[in-house]
Write a protein that holds these residues in place. Structure first.
Motif, PDB file in Angstrom:
ATOM      1  N   LEU A  98      40.341  28.066 -67.791  1.00 37.78           N
ATOM      2  CA  LEU A  98      40.649  28.013 -66.414  1.00 37.78           C
ATOM      3  C   LEU A  98      39.332  27.653 -65.568  1.00 37.78           C
ATOM      4  CD1 LEU A  98      42.712  31.226 -65.791  1.00 37.78           C
ATOM      5  CD2 LEU A  98      43.589  28.881 -65.310  1.00 37.78           C
ATOM      6  N   HIS A  99      38.394  28.291 -65.848  1.00 38.63           N
ATOM      7  CA  HIS A  99      36.727  27.878 -65.439  1.00 38.63           C
ATOM      8  C   HIS A  99      36.605  26.182 -65.484  1.00 38.63           C
ATOM      9  CE1 HIS A  99      32.803  28.559 -64.005  1.00 38.63           C
ATOM     10  NE2 HIS A  99      32.476  27.938 -64.934  1.00 38.63           N
ATOM     11  N   GLU A 100      37.047  26.071 -66.639  1.00 38.36           N
ATOM     12  CA  GLU A 100      36.565  24.184 -66.773  1.00 38.36           C
ATOM     13  C   GLU A 100      37.304  23.750 -66.081  1.00 38.36           C
ATOM     14  OE1 GLU A 100      37.021  21.296 -70.598  1.00 38.36           O
ATOM     15  OE2 GLU A 100      35.963  23.254 -70.979  1.00 38.36           O
ATOM     16  N   ALA A 101      38.770  23.754 -66.085  1.00 35.94           N
ATOM     17  CA  ALA A 101      39.847  23.055 -65.344  1.00 35.94           C
ATOM     18  C   ALA A 101      39.720  23.016 -63.928  1.00 35.94           C
ATOM     19  CB  ALA A 101      41.336  23.444 -65.954  1.00 35.94           C
ATOM     20  N   LEU A 102      39.341  24.420 -63.270  1.00 35.00           N
ATOM     21  CA  LEU A 102      39.191  24.487 -61.794  1.00 35.00           C
ATOM     22  C   LEU A 102      38.009  24.359 -61.306  1.00 35.00           C
ATOM     23  CD1 LEU A 102      41.683  27.633 -61.682  1.00 35.00           C
ATOM     24  CD2 LEU A 102      42.324  25.063 -60.992  1.00 35.00           C
ATOM     25  N   GLY A 103      36.890  24.644 -62.038  1.00 39.55           N
ATOM     26  CA  GLY A 103      35.606  24.724 -61.478  1.00 39.55           C
ATOM     27  C   GLY A 103      35.459  25.308 -60.130  1.00 39.55           C
ATOM     28  N   ASP A 104      35.024  24.514 -59.126  1.00 38.06           N
ATOM     29  CA  ASP A 104      34.676  25.163 -57.903  1.00 38.06           C
ATOM     30  C   ASP A 104      36.129  25.719 -56.965  1.00 38.06           C
ATOM     31  OD1 ASP A 104      32.205  25.100 -58.293  1.00 38.06           O
ATOM     32  OD2 ASP A 104      31.935  23.210 -57.065  1.00 38.06           O
ATOM     33  N   ARG A 105      36.909  25.153 -57.496  1.00 34.38           N
ATOM     34  CA  ARG A 105      38.362  25.224 -56.970  1.00 34.38           C
ATOM     35  C   ARG A 105      38.885  26.726 -57.181  1.00 34.38           C
ATOM     36  NH1 ARG A 105      42.112  20.647 -58.562  1.00 34.38           N
ATOM     37  NH2 ARG A 105      40.890  20.956 -60.630  1.00 34.38           N
ATOM     38  N   ILE A 106      38.414  27.485 -57.950  1.00 31.54           N
ATOM     39  CA  ILE A 106      38.810  28.881 -58.411  1.00 31.54           C
ATOM     40  C   ILE A 106      39.295  29.724 -57.383  1.00 31.54           C
ATOM     41  CG2 ILE A 106      38.094  31.186 -59.565  1.00 31.54           C
ATOM     42  CD1 ILE A 106      36.996  29.421 -61.721  1.00 31.54           C
ATOM     43  N   GLY A 107      38.030  29.610 -56.511  1.00 31.35           N
ATOM     44  CA  GLY A 107      38.457  30.067 -54.812  1.00 31.35           C
ATOM     45  C   GLY A 107      39.766  29.968 -54.181  1.00 31.35           C
ATOM     46  N   ASP A 108      40.321  28.773 -54.442  1.00 27.95           N
ATOM     47  CA  ASP A 108      41.348  28.177 -53.833  1.00 27.95           C
ATOM     48  C   ASP A 108      42.795  28.940 -54.375  1.00 27.95           C
ATOM     49  OD1 ASP A 108      39.892  26.849 -52.352  1.00 27.95           O
ATOM     50  OD2 ASP A 108      40.313  24.959 -53.682  1.00 27.95           O
ATOM     51  N   LEU A 109      42.647  29.570 -55.739  1.00 20.89           N
ATOM     52  CA  LEU A 109      43.742  30.470 -56.319  1.00 20.89           C
ATOM     53  C   LEU A 109      44.232  31.490 -55.298  1.00 20.89           C
ATOM     54  CD1 LEU A 109      42.756  30.657 -59.954  1.00 20.89           C
ATOM     55  CD2 LEU A 109      44.502  29.182 -59.066  1.00 20.89           C
ATOM     56  N   ARG A 110      45.661  31.845 -55.226  1.00 18.82           N
ATOM     57  CA  ARG A 110      46.210  32.856 -54.707  1.00 18.82           C
ATOM     58  C   ARG A 110      46.942  33.728 -55.791  1.00 18.82           C
ATOM     59  NH1 ARG A 110      43.020  31.340 -51.896  1.00 18.82           N
ATOM     60  NH2 ARG A 110      43.142  30.042 -49.908  1.00 18.82           N
ATOM     61  N   PRO A 111      46.701  34.956 -55.457  1.00 21.64           N
ATOM     62  CA  PRO A 111      47.620  35.801 -56.480  1.00 21.64           C
ATOM     63  C   PRO A 111      48.932  35.757 -56.574  1.00 21.64           C
ATOM     64  CG  PRO A 111      45.707  37.081 -55.298  1.00 21.64           C
ATOM     65  CD  PRO A 111      45.752  35.584 -54.734  1.00 21.64           C
ATOM     66  N   ARG A 112      49.519  35.244 -55.491  1.00 19.09           N
ATOM     67  CA  ARG A 112      51.042  35.173 -55.265  1.00 19.09           C
ATOM     68  C   ARG A 112      51.524  34.028 -56.174  1.00 19.09           C
ATOM     69  NH1 ARG A 112      49.316  33.215 -50.295  1.00 19.09           N
ATOM     70  NH2 ARG A 112      49.888  30.808 -49.940  1.00 19.09           N
ATOM     71  N   TRP A 113      50.639  33.251 -56.813  1.00 16.32           N
ATOM     72  CA  TRP A 113      51.076  32.120 -57.689  1.00 16.32           C
ATOM     73  C   TRP A 113      51.128  32.527 -59.144  1.00 16.32           C
ATOM     74  CZ3 TRP A 113      46.659  28.320 -55.639  1.00 16.32           C
ATOM     75  CH2 TRP A 113      47.074  27.768 -54.209  1.00 16.32           C
ATOM     76  N   ALA A 114      50.473  33.552 -59.550  1.00 14.63           N
ATOM     77  CA  ALA A 114      50.452  34.006 -60.774  1.00 14.63           C
ATOM     78  C   ALA A 114      51.827  34.012 -61.303  1.00 14.63           C
ATOM     79  CB  ALA A 114      49.726  35.421 -60.996  1.00 14.63           C
TER      80      ALA A 114
END
Length: 153
Positions: A108-124
């Motif tokens: 996840l860290h490698e694929a998302l990089g700086d976009r990790i902050g864009d994740l929303r818990p409701r998407w889990a």
């Protein structure tokens, strides 16, 4: 979804029951499991009966001595999925989850990089469904390929 209350006592009871399943399915005597886990046999018995609080280190030692996947089993129990933890601990699914849980954060860290902050818990939940469907499709494709190879012989 967890169906049991999330109190520390309830979590300890779920963990004790799961550890009892691990010990029963280990295929070795309890005194050997206790020795390999670094504890006295009486302590192991009190732990798996739920008579004594269990630390995560103790639980990990017992699971390891039983040949069960430590991280996957603990994660399932702590998430309220005791039945799945007991069912999968001596199954390929437990080994799969062990590797999956180990690899996922880095991937996840490698694929998302700086976009990790864009994740929303409701998407889990939707993401977990997507991953499960992808895995099912992948398994079906392998089975179809194996069948076509067998027929072609």
């Amino acid at each position: 979804m967890p169906s049991q209350p999330s109190t520390p006592h309830a979590a300890n009871e779920r963990l004790a029951r799961t550890l009892c399943c691990a010990v029963d399915g280990a295929g070795k005597p309890r005194h050997q499991v206790a020795r390999e886990a670094g504890m006295h046999k009486d302590t192991l018995l009190r732990v798996i009966r739920g008579e004594r609080p269990i630390t995560l280190n103790e639980a990990a030692g017992i699971l390891e001595a039983c040949g069960a996947p430590v991280r996957a089993t603990l994660a399932l129990v702590l998430a309220g999925h005791e039945a799945l933890a007991a069912q999968w601990m001596h199954h390929e699914m437990g080994a799969f989850l062990e590797e999956f849980f180990s690899a996922l954060p880095g991937e996840l860290h490698e694929a998302l990089g700086d976009r990790i902050g864009d994740l929303r818990p409701r998407w889990a939940i939707g993401t977990s469904r997507l991953v499960a469907r992808m895995l099912s499709k992948h398994i079906d494709e392998f089975a179809d390929r194996d069948l076509s190879l067998a027929i072609g012989r």
